[in-house]
Design a protein around this motif. Structure first.
Motif, PDB file in Angstrom:
ATOM      1  N   ALA A  69       4.971  -8.765 -11.312  1.00  0.00           N
ATOM      2  CA  ALA A  69       4.985  -7.304 -11.399  1.00  0.00           C
ATOM      3  C   ALA A  69       3.936  -6.682 -10.477  1.00  0.00           C
ATOM      4  CB  ALA A  69       4.738  -6.868 -12.835  1.00  0.00           C
ATOM      5  N   THR A  70       2.878  -7.413 -10.143  1.00  0.00           N
ATOM      6  CA  THR A  70       1.841  -6.838  -9.298  1.00  0.00           C
ATOM      7  C   THR A  70       1.952  -7.281  -7.844  1.00  0.00           C
ATOM      8  OG1 THR A  70       0.319  -8.631  -9.826  1.00  0.00           O
ATOM      9  CG2 THR A  70       0.182  -6.638 -11.182  1.00  0.00           C
ATOM     10  N   THR A  71       2.807  -8.249  -7.554  1.00  0.00           N
ATOM     11  CA  THR A  71       3.028  -8.635  -6.170  1.00  0.00           C
ATOM     12  C   THR A  71       4.284  -7.930  -5.691  1.00  0.00           C
ATOM     13  OG1 THR A  71       4.241 -10.594  -6.867  1.00  0.00           O
ATOM     14  CG2 THR A  71       1.913 -10.880  -6.385  1.00  0.00           C
ATOM     15  N   TYR A  72       4.196  -7.331  -4.557  1.00  0.00           N
ATOM     16  CA  TYR A  72       5.325  -6.568  -4.046  1.00  0.00           C
ATOM     17  C   TYR A  72       5.357  -6.704  -2.539  1.00  0.00           C
ATOM     18  CZ  TYR A  72       1.339  -3.458  -3.755  1.00  0.00           C
ATOM     19  OH  TYR A  72       0.098  -2.944  -3.535  1.00  0.00           O
ATOM     20  N   PRO A  73       6.524  -6.498  -1.962  1.00  0.00           N
ATOM     21  CA  PRO A  73       6.620  -6.604  -0.510  1.00  0.00           C
ATOM     22  C   PRO A  73       5.859  -5.464   0.163  1.00  0.00           C
ATOM     23  CG  PRO A  73       8.720  -5.920  -1.455  1.00  0.00           C
ATOM     24  CD  PRO A  73       7.803  -6.234  -2.594  1.00  0.00           C
ATOM     25  N   LYS A  74       5.123  -5.810   1.185  1.00  0.00           N
ATOM     26  CA  LYS A  74       4.358  -4.801   1.926  1.00  0.00           C
ATOM     27  C   LYS A  74       5.295  -4.061   2.883  1.00  0.00           C
ATOM     28  CE  LYS A  74       0.420  -6.277   0.300  1.00  0.00           C
ATOM     29  NZ  LYS A  74       0.395  -6.184  -1.106  1.00  0.00           N
ATOM     30  N   PRO A  75       5.045  -2.795   3.087  1.00  0.00           N
ATOM     31  CA  PRO A  75       5.850  -2.031   4.052  1.00  0.00           C
ATOM     32  C   PRO A  75       5.631  -2.546   5.470  1.00  0.00           C
ATOM     33  CG  PRO A  75       4.601  -0.560   2.622  1.00  0.00           C
ATOM     34  CD  PRO A  75       4.098  -1.944   2.367  1.00  0.00           C
ATOM     35  N   ASP A  76       6.588  -2.298   6.316  1.00  0.00           N
ATOM     36  CA  ASP A  76       6.448  -2.614   7.735  1.00  0.00           C
ATOM     37  C   ASP A  76       5.645  -1.473   8.347  1.00  0.00           C
ATOM     38  OD1 ASP A  76       6.641  -3.167  10.399  1.00  0.00           O
ATOM     39  OD2 ASP A  76       8.833  -3.062  10.499  1.00  0.00           O
ATOM     40  N   TRP A  77       4.327  -1.684   8.459  1.00  0.00           N
ATOM     41  CA  TRP A  77       3.448  -0.601   8.874  1.00  0.00           C
ATOM     42  C   TRP A  77       3.709  -0.148  10.301  1.00  0.00           C
ATOM     43  CZ3 TRP A  77       1.858   1.823   4.970  1.00  0.00           C
ATOM     44  CH2 TRP A  77       1.456   1.153   3.796  1.00  0.00           C
ATOM     45  N   ALA A  78       4.149  -1.045  11.176  1.00  0.00           N
ATOM     46  CA  ALA A  78       4.468  -0.637  12.546  1.00  0.00           C
ATOM     47  C   ALA A  78       5.632   0.350  12.531  1.00  0.00           C
ATOM     48  CB  ALA A  78       4.802  -1.864  13.391  1.00  0.00           C
ATOM     49  N   HIS A  79       6.614   0.084  11.682  1.00  0.00           N
ATOM     50  CA  HIS A  79       7.759   0.996  11.551  1.00  0.00           C
ATOM     51  C   HIS A  79       7.306   2.335  10.977  1.00  0.00           C
ATOM     52  CE1 HIS A  79      11.775   2.460  10.731  1.00  0.00           C
ATOM     53  NE2 HIS A  79      11.415   2.664   9.466  1.00  0.00           N
ATOM     54  N   VAL A  80       6.461   2.294   9.950  1.00  0.00           N
ATOM     55  CA  VAL A  80       5.951   3.524   9.339  1.00  0.00           C
ATOM     56  C   VAL A  80       5.212   4.346  10.387  1.00  0.00           C
ATOM     57  CG1 VAL A  80       4.316   4.451   7.656  1.00  0.00           C
ATOM     58  CG2 VAL A  80       5.831   2.581   7.006  1.00  0.00           C
ATOM     59  N   HIS A  81       4.376   3.688  11.161  1.00  0.00           N
ATOM     60  CA  HIS A  81       3.589   4.383  12.179  1.00  0.00           C
ATOM     61  C   HIS A  81       4.492   5.038  13.224  1.00  0.00           C
ATOM     62  CE1 HIS A  81       0.295   5.406  14.754  1.00  0.00           C
ATOM     63  NE2 HIS A  81       0.689   4.594  15.713  1.00  0.00           N
ATOM     64  N   SER A  82       5.477   4.297  13.697  1.00  0.00           N
ATOM     65  CA  SER A  82       6.365   4.866  14.720  1.00  0.00           C
ATOM     66  C   SER A  82       7.210   6.002  14.143  1.00  0.00           C
ATOM     67  CB  SER A  82       7.246   3.786  15.343  1.00  0.00           C
ATOM     68  OG  SER A  82       8.143   3.264  14.387  1.00  0.00           O
ATOM     69  N   GLU A  83       7.638   5.877  12.905  1.00  0.00           N
ATOM     70  CA  GLU A  83       8.442   6.933  12.285  1.00  0.00           C
ATOM     71  C   GLU A  83       7.627   8.193  12.043  1.00  0.00           C
ATOM     72  OE1 GLU A  83      11.858   7.082  11.367  1.00  0.00           O
ATOM     73  OE2 GLU A  83      11.822   5.450  12.822  1.00  0.00           O
ATOM     74  N   LEU A  84       6.350   8.039  11.710  1.00  0.00           N
ATOM     75  CA  LEU A  84       5.505   9.215  11.465  1.00  0.00           C
ATOM     76  C   LEU A  84       5.305  10.059  12.714  1.00  0.00           C
ATOM     77  CD1 LEU A  84       2.761   7.929   9.011  1.00  0.00           C
ATOM     78  CD2 LEU A  84       4.472   9.703   8.572  1.00  0.00           C
ATOM     79  N   ARG A  85       5.508   9.481  13.873  1.00  0.00           N
ATOM     80  CA  ARG A  85       5.382  10.235  15.132  1.00  0.00           C
ATOM     81  C   ARG A  85       6.579  11.147  15.375  1.00  0.00           C
ATOM     82  NH1 ARG A  85       2.844   5.931  19.421  1.00  0.00           N
ATOM     83  NH2 ARG A  85       0.776   5.899  18.479  1.00  0.00           N
ATOM     84  N   ARG A  86       7.672  10.876  14.700  1.00  0.00           N
ATOM     85  CA  ARG A  86       8.878  11.686  14.904  1.00  0.00           C
ATOM     86  C   ARG A  86       8.742  13.011  14.163  1.00  0.00           C
ATOM     87  NH1 ARG A  86      13.571   8.265  12.921  1.00  0.00           N
ATOM     88  NH2 ARG A  86      14.656  10.192  13.361  1.00  0.00           N
ATOM     89  N   PRO A  87       9.290  14.090  14.735  1.00  0.00           N
ATOM     90  CA  PRO A  87       9.203  15.389  14.061  1.00  0.00           C
ATOM     91  C   PRO A  87      10.016  15.397  12.772  1.00  0.00           C
ATOM     92  CG  PRO A  87      10.370  15.591  16.183  1.00  0.00           C
ATOM     93  CD  PRO A  87       9.942  14.167  16.031  1.00  0.00           C
TER      94      PRO A  87
END
Length: 126
Positions: A69-87
């Motif tokens: 319950a406390t172990t979970y898949p980590k987000p793909d931070w590179a994808h998150v970073h690139s997506e945050l740059r989009r308007p």
């Protein structure tokens, strides 16, 4: 460890849980726990002479296994970073997409998602 050893010795000598508790100054529930842990670890009185306090502690109080319950898949931070740059893309929107990819309660909550980014754990400079 001294109280656990003493509880085991007194219990093996025939005293009741209440009598053992009164003798060592703990409650009956604690005595039951003190006597139950060694039994679950396969130990009984008399304890082996070469069993040190730290070795006894390791046997009686093993490290808990990782909880699913406390172990979970980590987000793909590179994808998150690139997506945050989009308007028009927000952290909240990305978190919702992450949760859709990891249903049934497995995954970070919004606070954990945002705090990883704020703390710089997401893998890119702040």
């Amino acid at each position: 460890m001294r109280k656990i050893r003493e509880a085991l010795r007194l219990r093996a000598s025939g005293l009741t849980t209440r009598e053992v508790g009164d003798s060592i100054g703990v409650g009956r529930t604690s005595v039951s726990e003190y006597v139950g842990r060694p039994a679950r670890a396969g130990l009984s009185w008399p304890l082996p002479d070469d069993l040190t306090g730290s070795a006894l502690e390791a046997l009686l109080f093993p490290a808990p296994p990782p909880d699913a319950a406390t172990t979970y898949p980590k987000p793909d931070w590179a994808h998150v970073h690139s997506e945050l740059r989009r308007p028009g893309v927000t952290l909240s929107l990305l978190w919702e997409e992450y949760r859709e990819a990891h249903p049934k309660g497995r995954g970070m909550d919004t606070a954990g998602f945002a705090s990883c980014i704020a703390a710089g754990k997401a893998g890119w400079p702040r």
